[in-house]
Write an enzyme that holds these catalytic residues in place. Structure first.
Site, mmCIF file in Angstrom:
data_model
loop_
_atom_site.group_PDB
_atom_site.id
_atom_site.type_symbol
_atom_site.label_atom_id
_atom_site.label_comp_id
_atom_site.label_asym_id
_atom_site.label_seq_id
_atom_site.Cartn_x
_atom_site.Cartn_y
_atom_site.Cartn_z
ATOM 1 N N LYS A 153 0.823 -1.209 0.000
ATOM 2 C CA LYS A 153 0.000 0.000 0.000
ATOM 3 C C LYS A 153 0.861 1.265 0.000
ATOM 4 O O LYS A 153 2.068 1.212 0.274
ATOM 5 C CB LYS A 153 -0.921 -0.042 1.222
ATOM 6 C CG LYS A 153 -1.903 -1.227 1.218
ATOM 7 C CD LYS A 153 -2.814 -1.174 2.446
ATOM 8 C CE LYS A 153 -3.796 -2.341 2.449
ATOM 9 N NZ LYS A 153 -4.736 -2.254 3.604
ATOM 10 N N TYR B 40 -12.417 -3.124 -3.263
ATOM 11 C CA TYR B 40 -12.938 -3.066 -1.892
ATOM 12 C C TYR B 40 -14.465 -3.064 -1.851
ATOM 13 O O TYR B 40 -15.056 -2.572 -0.878
ATOM 14 C CB TYR B 40 -12.384 -1.836 -1.175
ATOM 15 C CG TYR B 40 -10.959 -2.001 -0.672
ATOM 16 C CD1 TYR B 40 -10.629 -3.025 0.217
ATOM 17 C CD2 TYR B 40 -9.950 -1.123 -1.065
ATOM 18 C CE1 TYR B 40 -9.329 -3.177 0.684
ATOM 19 C CE2 TYR B 40 -8.645 -1.262 -0.594
ATOM 20 C CZ TYR B 40 -8.345 -2.287 0.293
ATOM 21 O OH TYR B 40 -7.066 -2.441 0.772
ATOM 22 N N ASN C 270 -2.116 -0.008 7.090
ATOM 23 C CA ASN C 270 -1.455 -1.231 7.579
ATOM 24 C C ASN C 270 -0.567 -1.914 6.537
ATOM 25 O O ASN C 270 -0.372 -3.127 6.587
ATOM 26 C CB ASN C 270 -2.491 -2.186 8.158
ATOM 27 C CG ASN C 270 -3.577 -2.528 7.156
ATOM 28 O OD1 ASN C 270 -3.415 -2.265 5.969
ATOM 29 N ND2 ASN C 270 -4.661 -3.130 7.620
ATOM 30 N N HIS D 15 -1.971 -5.566 1.681
ATOM 31 C CA HIS D 15 -3.230 -6.301 1.500
ATOM 32 C C HIS D 15 -2.890 -7.712 1.053
ATOM 33 O O HIS D 15 -1.957 -7.916 0.276
ATOM 34 C CB HIS D 15 -4.078 -5.639 0.403
ATOM 35 C CG HIS D 15 -5.199 -6.525 -0.081
ATOM 36 N ND1 HIS D 15 -6.411 -6.592 0.548
ATOM 37 C CD2 HIS D 15 -5.253 -7.414 -1.119
ATOM 38 C CE1 HIS D 15 -7.178 -7.479 -0.086
ATOM 39 N NE2 HIS D 15 -6.506 -7.987 -1.092
ATOM 40 N N GLU E 215 -9.666 -10.884 -7.252
ATOM 41 C CA GLU E 215 -8.740 -9.754 -7.149
ATOM 42 C C GLU E 215 -7.605 -9.844 -8.176
ATOM 43 O O GLU E 215 -7.218 -8.828 -8.764
ATOM 44 C CB GLU E 215 -8.174 -9.694 -5.725
ATOM 45 C CG GLU E 215 -9.252 -9.362 -4.695
ATOM 46 C CD GLU E 215 -8.782 -9.490 -3.251
ATOM 47 O OE1 GLU E 215 -7.595 -9.824 -3.025
ATOM 48 O OE2 GLU E 215 -9.610 -9.254 -2.346
HETATM 49 P P1 DAT Z 1 -7.705 -6.804 5.944
HETATM 50 O O1 DAT Z 1 -6.886 -5.807 5.160
HETATM 51 O O2 DAT Z 1 -6.966 -7.255 7.173
HETATM 52 O O3 DAT Z 1 -8.250 -7.924 5.109
HETATM 53 P P2 DAT Z 1 -10.383 -5.693 5.861
HETATM 54 O O4 DAT Z 1 -10.526 -6.347 4.528
HETATM 55 O O5 DAT Z 1 -11.416 -5.976 6.891
HETATM 56 O O6 DAT Z 1 -8.966 -5.988 6.515
HETATM 57 O O7 DAT Z 1 -10.385 -4.094 5.665
HETATM 58 C C1 DAT Z 1 -9.710 -3.497 4.574
HETATM 59 C C2 DAT Z 1 -8.873 -2.348 5.097
HETATM 60 O O8 DAT Z 1 -9.724 -1.326 5.656
HETATM 61 C C3 DAT Z 1 -7.954 -2.743 6.253
HETATM 62 O O9 DAT Z 1 -6.724 -3.227 5.780
HETATM 63 C C4 DAT Z 1 -7.808 -1.479 7.019
HETATM 64 C C5 DAT Z 1 -9.134 -0.797 6.843
HETATM 65 N N1 DAT Z 1 -10.067 -1.045 7.951
HETATM 66 C C6 DAT Z 1 -10.707 -2.223 8.218
HETATM 67 N N2 DAT Z 1 -11.518 -2.112 9.275
HETATM 68 C C7 DAT Z 1 -11.394 -0.834 9.697
HETATM 69 C C8 DAT Z 1 -11.984 -0.078 10.769
HETATM 70 N N3 DAT Z 1 -12.869 -0.629 11.624
HETATM 71 N N4 DAT Z 1 -11.613 1.212 10.916
HETATM 72 C C9 DAT Z 1 -10.736 1.783 10.062
HETATM 73 N N5 DAT Z 1 -10.158 1.143 9.027
HETATM 74 C C10 DAT Z 1 -10.480 -0.145 8.858
HETATM 75 MG MG MG Z 2 -9.571 -7.796 3.469
#
Ligand code: DAT
Ligand code: MG
Length: 138
Positions: free
Chosen positions: A12, A52, A119, A122, A133
């Site tokens: 990212k 997303y 973070n 991905h 994806e």
């Molecule tokens: P991951 O990347 O661990 O698969 P995800 O698909 O649930 O997590 O979410 C996509 C991204 O969105 C994640 O990397 C960081 C952000 N994110 C997820 N949940 C969040 C939250 N509750 N508050 C803020 N950002 C969030």
């Molecule tokens: Mg995810």
């Protein structure tokens, strides 16, 4: 036993800006996974909204898309037996504050007070996600 798989890894914009492309790839290769295809690009809004789609309507959706538009990303087609689960394990849990030390997010990430969690990486979360994806990004 796990089958031979491919997964989508995204490095990212926060990781690209911090010069962590090599560090992320190093960890993937050190684990034994193979980089099959790789490109650095400025993703379009349309691509990111599709990528997303599962998060559409959530409070962090727009901040997430804006964050992913804030700089270049690196997309990687990563291959290996069990790589979908294996890369998720290397990446660590979503929140970098609580991600385990030893993981990419746990070792290299932190919270910055932003609306969306930044973070670093991905990784596809299932075989269905990885197929969907990889077709979007490659
Ligand atoms: P991951 O990347 O661990 O698969 P995800 O698909 O649930 O997590 O979410 C996509 C991204 O969105 C994640 O990397 C960081 C952000 N994110 C997820 N949940 C969040 C939250 N509750 N508050 C803020 N950002 C969030
Ligand atoms: Mg995810």
């Amino acid at each position: 036993m796990s089958e031979l798989q491919q997964t989508l890894v995204l490095i990212k914009p926060d990781a690209v800006k911090r010069n962590l492309i090599g560090e992320v790839i190093r960890r993937c290769e050190a684990k034994g996974y193979e980089v099959v295809e790789l490109k650095k690009l400025a993703a379009s809004r349309a691509l990111l909204e599709e990528h997303y789609a599962e998060h559409h309507g959530k409070v962090f959706f727009e901040p997430l898309v804006e964050f992913m538009l804030s700089g270049d990303v690196v997309a990687i087609r990563l291959e290996g037996h069990g790589v979908i689960e294996g890369f998720r394990s290397l990446a660590g849990s979503t929140n970098p504050t609580s991600a385990a030390p030893g993981t990419i997010r746990g070792d290299l990430g932190r919270e910055w007070g932003t609306k969306v969690v930044q973070n670093l990486v991905h990784g596809s979360d299932s075989a269905e996600s990885s197929s969907r994806e990889l077709a979007l990004w490659f």
